[in-house]
Design an enzyme around this catalytic site. Structure first.
Site, mmCIF file in Angstrom:
data_model
loop_
_atom_site.group_PDB
_atom_site.id
_atom_site.type_symbol
_atom_site.label_atom_id
_atom_site.label_comp_id
_atom_site.label_asym_id
_atom_site.label_seq_id
_atom_site.Cartn_x
_atom_site.Cartn_y
_atom_site.Cartn_z
ATOM 1 N N LEU A 25 -1.044 -0.274 -3.562
ATOM 2 C CA LEU A 25 -0.409 0.403 -2.427
ATOM 3 C C LEU A 25 0.978 0.955 -2.768
ATOM 4 O O LEU A 25 1.727 0.355 -3.521
ATOM 5 C CB LEU A 25 -0.283 -0.569 -1.243
ATOM 6 C CG LEU A 25 -1.587 -1.244 -0.797
ATOM 7 C CD1 LEU A 25 -1.318 -2.130 0.427
ATOM 8 C CD2 LEU A 25 -2.679 -0.227 -0.485
ATOM 9 N N HIS A 26 1.274 2.116 -2.207
ATOM 10 C CA HIS A 26 2.612 2.700 -2.328
ATOM 11 C C HIS A 26 3.060 3.093 -0.920
ATOM 12 O O HIS A 26 2.314 2.884 0.060
ATOM 13 C CB HIS A 26 2.618 3.884 -3.300
ATOM 14 C CG HIS A 26 1.553 4.895 -3.034
ATOM 15 N ND1 HIS A 26 1.513 5.664 -1.893
ATOM 16 C CD2 HIS A 26 0.457 5.263 -3.761
ATOM 17 C CE1 HIS A 26 0.467 6.466 -1.935
ATOM 18 N NE2 HIS A 26 -0.213 6.234 -3.055
ATOM 19 N N HIS B 188 0.528 4.724 1.496
ATOM 20 C CA HIS B 188 -0.400 3.813 2.181
ATOM 21 C C HIS B 188 0.330 3.056 3.297
ATOM 22 O O HIS B 188 -0.206 2.858 4.384
ATOM 23 C CB HIS B 188 -0.946 2.751 1.218
ATOM 24 C CG HIS B 188 -1.755 3.294 0.083
ATOM 25 N ND1 HIS B 188 -1.343 3.225 -1.222
ATOM 26 C CD2 HIS B 188 -2.973 3.878 0.059
ATOM 27 C CE1 HIS B 188 -2.268 3.751 -2.006
ATOM 28 N NE2 HIS B 188 -3.265 4.164 -1.258
ATOM 29 N N GLN C 59 -10.915 15.348 1.134
ATOM 30 C CA GLN C 59 -11.538 14.091 1.582
ATOM 31 C C GLN C 59 -11.416 13.950 3.100
ATOM 32 O O GLN C 59 -12.376 13.574 3.781
ATOM 33 C CB GLN C 59 -10.865 12.914 0.874
ATOM 34 C CG GLN C 59 -11.202 11.560 1.463
ATOM 35 C CD GLN C 59 -10.671 10.404 0.645
ATOM 36 O OE1 GLN C 59 -11.233 10.059 -0.381
ATOM 37 N NE2 GLN C 59 -9.588 9.788 1.092
ATOM 38 N N SER D 35 -1.422 6.435 -6.737
ATOM 39 C CA SER D 35 -1.539 5.248 -7.587
ATOM 40 C C SER D 35 -1.597 5.659 -9.056
ATOM 41 O O SER D 35 -1.329 4.853 -9.943
ATOM 42 C CB SER D 35 -2.805 4.477 -7.238
ATOM 43 O OG SER D 35 -2.765 4.126 -5.884
HETATM 44 O O1 PAF Z 1 -8.639 7.673 -0.532
HETATM 45 C C1 PAF Z 1 -9.054 6.629 -1.082
HETATM 46 O O2 PAF Z 1 -8.287 5.766 -1.525
HETATM 47 C C2 PAF Z 1 -10.556 6.417 -1.205
HETATM 48 O O3 PAF Z 1 -11.216 7.603 -1.487
HETATM 49 C C3 PAF Z 1 -11.180 5.707 0.010
HETATM 50 C C4 PAF Z 1 -11.069 6.555 1.268
HETATM 51 C C5 PAF Z 1 -10.492 4.370 0.227
HETATM 52 C C6 PAF Z 1 -12.671 5.444 -0.250
HETATM 53 O O4 PAF Z 1 -12.854 4.629 -1.350
#
Ligand code: PAF
Length: 295
Positions: free
Chosen positions: A32-33, A36, A164, A197
């Protein structure tokens, strides 16, 4: 109150016992940074329970990608969230948080697991999907799986992974999942590099090279803001072809921000998206900008 659940079985029991309440979900792959942490904070502020998952999902990595070397730092991750929880006074506000961090891949994908969730090629075949075949199937499959376990009201995603975000939004809408997706702004370091990350893999010189990514996005954004869209287009083409001559680009494109198609007459906002390879590390970043038709 912080709960840590290491198996799907444990998690299911925990979830069954939660009373009716607002549940916010932050899916992550850990390490985590502050990007997040901004998602976690937003969820804590707006929900009774926040569930944070940490799972490095093998299905979204290609055979020659960095699944093995992806940083796994659970102890540090938990303590960062603990600090945020304490410093934000969330305990006093009656907020609660749980980690779901499956210890083994088989917790999420049992040996007989045989389902793939796949959003159509129109959205997933471009940008990252083009150079990482199967990547988005891996993402939607795990996110759907996690949604089914967590049953959140809201789910928080960072806009650094803009494609995404669009793909998951499409999946939620197509499958009528009753989940509100909350996109959160990109966090940057003091030099402008989007937090990731993967930044920790960069040497000092590579960090300098990586800064070309936010710089060119900003240059294109400025061009769009300062010009009529018709005037801006040839200038942008030139900027892109100049930058593509040096550096190892995976892509550098300006696309409609809603469907990732070439900007068209009805386009209102574009996403300027880039993916750059620096050494072994692939970095992505983007900026959104409204088009200007009248100036
Ligand atoms: O964005 C991410 O870190 C990943 O693609 C996720 C959404 C946790 C799915 O593994």
């Amino acid at each position: 109150m912080i709960e840590i659940l290491r198996s799907t079985h444990q998690f299911l029991i925990f979830r069954q016992n939660l009373p009716e309440c607002a549940v916010g979900f932050v899916p992550t792959m850990g390490n985590l940074h502050s990007g997040h942490l901004s998602l976690v904070k937003e969820s804590l502020e707006n929900n009774d329970w926040t569930i944070l998952s940490i799972f490095v999902n093998p299905k979204q990595f290609g055979p020659n990608e960095d699944f093995e070397r992806y940083p796994r730092t659970l102890g540090r991750d938990v303590s960062l969230v603990r600090d945020l929880f304490r410093e934000g006074g969330f305990e006093e506000k009656g907020k609660k948080i749980a980690f779901f961090c499956p210890e083994k891949v088989s917790e999420v994908y049992p040996p007989d697991y045989n389902t793939t969730i796949s959003v159509g090629n129109e959205l997933t075949g471009r940008l990252c999907g083009k150079s990482r075949p199967g990547h988005f199937d891996g993402v939607t499959t795990v996110v759907f799986q996690l949604f089914s376990l967590v049953k959140p009201n809201k789910a928080y995603f960072g806009q650094k992974d803009y494609q995404q975000y669009l793909v998951i939004k499409r999946m939620i809408s197509d499958l009528n999942l009753n989940i509100q997706i909350i996109p959160m702004p990109i966090k940057r370091d003091k030099d402008g590099l989007a937090l990731s990350s993967r930044n920790q893999f960069l040497t000092g010189d590579q960090k300098t090279e990586a800064l070309v990514l936010p710089k060119i996005l900003e240059k294109i954004k400025k061009t769009i803001k300062e010009n009529n869209w018709l005037t801006a287009q040839p200038i942008i083409k030139e900027i892109i072809s100049d930058y593509k001559r040096s550096h190892s680009w995976d892509y550098l494109e300006v696309l409609d921000s809603t469907d990732l198609k070439e900007p068209h007459e009805e386009s209102h906002t574009v996403v300027i998206a880039g993916a750059l390879k620096v050494g072994e590390t692939r970095l992505i970043d983007n900026k959104l900008v409204e088009l200007n038709y009248v100036r």
